[in-house]
Write a protein that holds these residues in place. Structure first.
Motif, PDB file in Angstrom:
ATOM      1  N   GLY A   1      81.254  38.865  21.798  1.00  0.00           N
ATOM      2  CA  GLY A   1      80.789  38.336  22.947  1.00  0.00           C
ATOM      3  C   GLY A   1      81.908  37.263  23.507  1.00  0.00           C
ATOM      4  N   LEU A   2      83.199  37.531  23.683  1.00  0.00           N
ATOM      5  CA  LEU A   2      84.277  36.670  24.000  1.00  0.00           C
ATOM      6  C   LEU A   2      85.229  37.419  24.571  1.00  0.00           C
ATOM      7  CD1 LEU A   2      85.888  33.808  24.082  1.00  0.00           C
ATOM      8  CD2 LEU A   2      86.820  34.484  22.197  1.00  0.00           C
ATOM      9  N   CYS A   3      85.607  37.237  25.875  1.00  0.00           N
ATOM     10  CA  CYS A   3      86.433  38.133  26.595  1.00  0.00           C
ATOM     11  C   CYS A   3      87.617  37.014  26.994  1.00  0.00           C
ATOM     12  CB  CYS A   3      85.983  38.765  27.858  1.00  0.00           C
ATOM     13  SG  CYS A   3      87.222  39.460  28.909  1.00  0.00           S
ATOM     14  N   PRO A   4      88.934  37.247  26.238  1.00  0.00           N
ATOM     15  CA  PRO A   4      90.047  36.244  26.731  1.00  0.00           C
ATOM     16  C   PRO A   4      90.378  36.261  28.082  1.00  0.00           C
ATOM     17  CG  PRO A   4      90.545  37.690  24.749  1.00  0.00           C
ATOM     18  CD  PRO A   4      89.233  38.386  25.192  1.00  0.00           C
ATOM     19  N   LEU A   5      90.408  37.394  28.846  1.00  0.00           N
ATOM     20  CA  LEU A   5      90.712  37.370  30.131  1.00  0.00           C
ATOM     21  C   LEU A   5      89.585  36.582  30.911  1.00  0.00           C
ATOM     22  CD1 LEU A   5      92.417  38.360  32.495  1.00  0.00           C
ATOM     23  CD2 LEU A   5      91.141  40.341  32.691  1.00  0.00           C
ATOM     24  N   TYR A   6      88.474  36.706  30.617  1.00  0.00           N
ATOM     25  CA  TYR A   6      87.341  35.820  31.397  1.00  0.00           C
ATOM     26  C   TYR A   6      87.853  34.275  31.141  1.00  0.00           C
ATOM     27  CZ  TYR A   6      83.752  39.235  32.540  1.00  0.00           C
ATOM     28  OH  TYR A   6      82.979  40.392  32.953  1.00  0.00           O
ATOM     29  N   SER A   7      88.179  33.961  29.806  1.00  0.00           N
ATOM     30  CA  SER A   7      88.433  32.437  29.543  1.00  0.00           C
ATOM     31  C   SER A   7      89.547  32.019  30.432  1.00  0.00           C
ATOM     32  CB  SER A   7      89.021  32.392  28.218  1.00  0.00           C
ATOM     33  OG  SER A   7      87.718  32.757  27.453  1.00  0.00           O
ATOM     34  N   VAL A   8      90.678  32.889  30.672  1.00  0.00           N
ATOM     35  CA  VAL A   8      91.744  32.645  31.518  1.00  0.00           C
ATOM     36  C   VAL A   8      91.334  32.471  33.021  1.00  0.00           C
ATOM     37  CG1 VAL A   8      94.208  33.542  32.275  1.00  0.00           C
ATOM     38  CG2 VAL A   8      93.601  33.445  29.960  1.00  0.00           C
ATOM     39  N   LEU A   9      90.481  33.320  33.457  1.00  0.00           N
ATOM     40  CA  LEU A   9      89.787  33.431  34.901  1.00  0.00           C
ATOM     41  C   LEU A   9      88.903  32.438  35.290  1.00  0.00           C
ATOM     42  CD1 LEU A   9      90.271  37.161  35.517  1.00  0.00           C
ATOM     43  CD2 LEU A   9      91.996  35.480  36.036  1.00  0.00           C
ATOM     44  N   GLY A  10      88.334  31.898  34.003  1.00  0.00           N
ATOM     45  CA  GLY A  10      87.132  31.076  34.207  1.00  0.00           C
ATOM     46  C   GLY A  10      85.782  31.538  34.553  1.00  0.00           C
ATOM     47  N   ILE A  11      85.660  32.878  34.194  1.00  0.00           N
ATOM     48  CA  ILE A  11      84.447  33.316  34.553  1.00  0.00           C
ATOM     49  C   ILE A  11      83.525  33.341  33.206  1.00  0.00           C
ATOM     50  CG2 ILE A  11      83.537  35.861  34.704  1.00  0.00           C
ATOM     51  CD1 ILE A  11      86.357  36.660  36.071  1.00  0.00           C
ATOM     52  N   ASN A  12      82.354  33.280  33.686  1.00  0.00           N
ATOM     53  CA  ASN A  12      81.282  33.104  32.476  1.00  0.00           C
ATOM     54  C   ASN A  12      79.913  33.994  32.813  1.00  0.00           C
ATOM     55  OD1 ASN A  12      79.719  32.540  30.420  1.00  0.00           O
ATOM     56  ND2 ASN A  12      80.015  30.447  30.507  1.00  0.00           N
TER      57      ASN A  12
END
Length: 64
Positions: A46-57
C-alpha cells in the motif's frame, strides 16, 4: 511511512504485477517481466515510494 495508495490503485498494481510475472514465466515476454515484482509489492504493502516523492496520495483520508 503512511499508506498512500487507494483500494483501486492497489488492486490494479497487484493484477499488473501478477500479469507481468506470469508472462515472464511463460516466456511470452522477456526477463524484464520480472520487474512486475515492484508493482506487486507496492500494491500489497500500500506504499509507493514514487508517490511519496511526488506528493501523490490516492488513499481516502479516512483509511488507515
Amino acid at each position: 511511512m503512511k499508506v498512500n495508495e487507494g483500494k483501486v490503485d492497489r488492486a490494479v498494481r497487484v493484477i499488473a504485477g501478477l500479469a507481468l510475472i506470469g508472462m515472464a514465466l511463460s516466456g511470452v515476454i522477456g526477463g524484464w517481466g520480472y520487474l512486475g515484482i515492484v508493482p506487486l509489492l507496492s500494491g500489497a504493502v500500500g506504499l509507493c515510494p514514487l508517490y511519496s516523492v511526488l506528493g501523490i496520495n490516492t488513499c481516502p483520508s479516512g483509511s488507515r
